[in-house]
Design an enzyme around this catalytic site. Sequence first.
Site, PDB file in Angstrom:
ATOM      1  N   HIS A  42      40.275  40.939  48.683  1.00  0.00           N
ATOM      2  CA  HIS A  42      40.895  41.620  47.543  1.00  0.00           C
ATOM      3  C   HIS A  42      40.951  43.136  47.734  1.00  0.00           C
ATOM      4  CE1 HIS A  42      40.970  38.197  44.581  1.00  0.00           C
ATOM      5  NE2 HIS A  42      40.230  37.695  45.550  1.00  0.00           N
ATOM      6  N   ASP A  94      42.580  51.675  47.099  1.00  0.00           N
ATOM      7  CA  ASP A  94      42.452  50.529  46.195  1.00  0.00           C
ATOM      8  C   ASP A  94      43.194  49.346  46.799  1.00  0.00           C
ATOM      9  OD1 ASP A  94      41.868  49.096  43.899  1.00  0.00           O
ATOM     10  OD2 ASP A  94      42.455  50.711  42.548  1.00  0.00           O
TER      11      ASP A  94
HETATM   12  C1  G6P Z   1      36.508  44.418  42.714  1.00  0.00           C
HETATM   13  C2  G6P Z   1      36.158  43.400  43.781  1.00  0.00           C
HETATM   14  C3  G6P Z   1      35.704  42.081  43.176  1.00  0.00           C
HETATM   15  C4  G6P Z   1      34.602  42.344  42.160  1.00  0.00           C
HETATM   16  C5  G6P Z   1      35.066  43.336  41.093  1.00  0.00           C
HETATM   17  C6  G6P Z   1      33.986  43.672  40.070  1.00  0.00           C
HETATM   18  O1  G6P Z   1      37.675  44.067  42.087  1.00  0.00           O
HETATM   19  O2  G6P Z   1      37.237  43.195  44.655  1.00  0.00           O
HETATM   20  O3  G6P Z   1      35.235  41.194  44.174  1.00  0.00           O
HETATM   21  O4  G6P Z   1      34.172  41.146  41.555  1.00  0.00           O
HETATM   22  O5  G6P Z   1      35.473  44.534  41.753  1.00  0.00           O
HETATM   23  O6  G6P Z   1      32.861  44.150  40.707  1.00  0.00           O
HETATM   24  P1  G6P Z   1      31.429  43.463  40.572  1.00  0.00           P
HETATM   25  O7  G6P Z   1      30.593  44.187  41.570  1.00  0.00           O
HETATM   26  O8  G6P Z   1      31.022  43.692  39.162  1.00  0.00           O
HETATM   27  O9  G6P Z   1      31.575  41.993  40.871  1.00  0.00           O
END
Ligand code: G6P
Length: 481
Positions: A174, A383
Amino acid sequence: MPAVSESPQLVVVANRLPVRRTPDDDGNLRWTTSPGGLVSALTPALAESGRGCWVGWDGSTDDDEPVDDSPGLPAEVDGIKLVDIPISADELDDHYDGMSNGTLWPLYHDKIGSVEFHRHWYDGYRRINRRFAEATAEAADDGAIVWIHDYQLQLVPGMLREIRPDLTIGFFLHIPFPPRELFQQLPWRKGLSSGILGSDLIGFQTPQAIANFHGVVNHLGLTTSVDDNVLKFQGRMIRTNAYPIGIDVDRYQDAALSHPIMEASRDLRARLGNPQTVLLGVDRLDYTKGIDVRLRAFRELLADGELHPSQVTMVQVAQPSRDKVDAYVDVRNRVERLVSEINGDYGRVGFPVVHYIHQSQSFTELMALYGTADVMLVTPFADGMNLVAKEYVASRHDESGVLVLSEFAGAAHQLSDAIMVNPYDVDGLKSAIAEAVKMPAEEQRRRLKSLREVVASTDVNQWLANFRRDILQIHRAKDGG
Ligand code: G6P
């Protein structure tokens, strides 16, 4: 050889499970599906696949205070079986705060934050990836399709293939994949990239990320590129492709047109003192998002007299995130200091020029904000995609409003009618904000119309359909179908 069914079982593997514990109307805690386009798009696909299953972590550790009467994790939600991966507080330090967010996140985002390399972080990362791989091997039926997500789990494809060579394995990153000069600093560069190469199909957000990945794995001598989208690894062909992720466009469009949201937007504007222009930023509080640079540009525009505090108000939502990692504590301090300086210098009693919210917003609150914002500022230094930019566009049903977008967001490849900025260039950013504030209605309409078409034609369902089409094709070819 397992029989090829019409619709093979689909197993999704992601760091987080698609559920969270929230209080209901009576204040009782219960598990509900997490908000967000990814979960809502994948839910029907998983349910449809029969025996669909999601492997992930529920967000808790052994260090959490026990909550009275807290319900245990359900075995399934919306027809999807949940497989919980327990992670202890110590393991979380190494795998999540350490290797994932102290090493890989800054390295993959162009080293915007300082990158640390610690062997015990990588050991912890390997241990948790192994746990995910073993649980997935256990949960997957013969010949299932497994779809692994994101940078926290890059070793899982390789580990899983060793245990279960019968599975068809897809991986989607992602976030950006960095250029070779950065990736090769990783002491574990071979192990990590071999992990990803355990996949049959590797998806990225942009063609640039594919090219970077090919550059890395060829240079390491692991693979040869057959063409721009195929790698040969240990005699196996691996497909790589770009699948730019989108949002659930209908949800945003329908909500934006609903009476309660329109009223909430009007109310919000009135509460802000009915300014001529509302500028908005909505981000996870992360140093990659460029929140500080947009605040600096805004402050200079006020100082230069280009913008006047009685006419312009900025709202910045900064959703709390990863607050045990030093770099996140630092960016929070920087942002909060800037907000307080700007309000100290330009606000009046009852009328701050920057409204800063360090909380998650509900969907309704978010929609009211999008409905009120005349200018949306999306200025990350790097990003993977940035879905906020797409959410804003989808919410502007009357085709008014301006999107200012960093050229370093994956979304910039698609949203070329935004005002593009280089967030490292504060003067350029100032000019872009000034241009956005003054943009004639006709030009706003022309740009938004075209942006809305792009966002609608590349929504999350399209993203999912494209990835599924390709992985199914590989699955059938593999089983000689
Ligand atoms: C980004 C990453 C995701 C992640 C999200 C939230 O979008 O690509 O994999 O889940 O951030 O971050 P966190 O550390 O709270 O899962």
